[in-house]
Design an enzyme around this catalytic site. Sequence first.
Site, PDB file in Angstrom:
ATOM      1  N   TYR A 153      44.199  45.002  32.565  1.00 22.94           N
ATOM      2  CA  TYR A 153      43.010  45.330  33.356  1.00 22.94           C
ATOM      3  C   TYR A 153      42.443  44.074  34.029  1.00 22.94           C
ATOM      4  CZ  TYR A 153      38.212  46.897  34.347  1.00 22.94           C
ATOM      5  OH  TYR A 153      37.011  47.180  34.951  1.00 22.94           O
ATOM      6  N   GLY A 206      30.998  57.383  41.471  1.00 28.37           N
ATOM      7  CA  GLY A 206      31.013  56.682  40.196  1.00 28.37           C
ATOM      8  C   GLY A 206      29.614  56.234  39.806  1.00 28.37           C
ATOM      9  N   LYS A 246      42.379  42.839  38.112  1.00 30.48           N
ATOM     10  CA  LYS A 246      41.125  42.461  38.765  1.00 30.48           C
ATOM     11  C   LYS A 246      41.218  41.044  39.330  1.00 30.48           C
ATOM     12  CE  LYS A 246      38.649  46.178  37.833  1.00 30.48           C
ATOM     13  NZ  LYS A 246      38.127  47.075  38.890  1.00 30.48           N
ATOM     14  N   LEU A 273      35.126  51.397  44.116  1.00 31.45           N
ATOM     15  CA  LEU A 273      36.269  52.124  43.585  1.00 31.45           C
ATOM     16  C   LEU A 273      36.729  51.523  42.262  1.00 31.45           C
ATOM     17  CD1 LEU A 273      38.411  52.542  46.822  1.00 31.45           C
ATOM     18  CD2 LEU A 273      37.179  54.345  45.610  1.00 31.45           C
TER      19      LEU A 273
END
Length: 206
Positions: A128, A11, A132, A76
Amino acid sequence: MKTAMVLGATGLVGRTLVNILLQDRRYSEVTCLVRKPLQSSQFSDPYNRLKPVVIDFNNLQDYQGYFSVDHVYCCLGTTLKQAGSKSAFRRVDFEYVHIAAQLTRAQRTGSFVWISSVGADAKSSNFYLRVKGELENAIMRMPQLPHAAAVRPSLLLGARSESRTLEDVAQKTAPAWKMLMQGPLKKYRPVHASDVARNMMTRQKW
């Protein structure tokens, strides 16, 4: 010298971080757990320290031995669009990272640093940010993992292999964002991947 392991090495932040670690003489080896073979052209490894290992992330617990290092860096992450569903997103952004933290604890690794998000909140109405936040709570409350730290970047700046609309806009308008976002809003400024990577390194236990 220290040894490090990186999850999410392909990433934007992960790739940047690995290249920084490979140049850092404090590290003798950098292990990267990846889904498929790394493209050597994306990494500069002048001291032959890079150790890529192709694994099945759905069976991450089978690779516990690789977590026997000094520092674990977890980069990740995906998007809802890429994942295709909320359950698939949660598998990557919560389950994989949580298992990585558990394996870090099992191996008594020095420290664990992962990427969260600005605004992360387990009570957020935004899926989202809620995931988190739930992950932060789960890891920070984990017993016998005293040296864990979350890095909370805003929109990321840098060259990705795939296009992300919001980040593409941020790349073009970054100077304006910096002028407008002052005081309490400063934490929401777009941030370069290299700054996030270096921040992760400062959060490790040396």
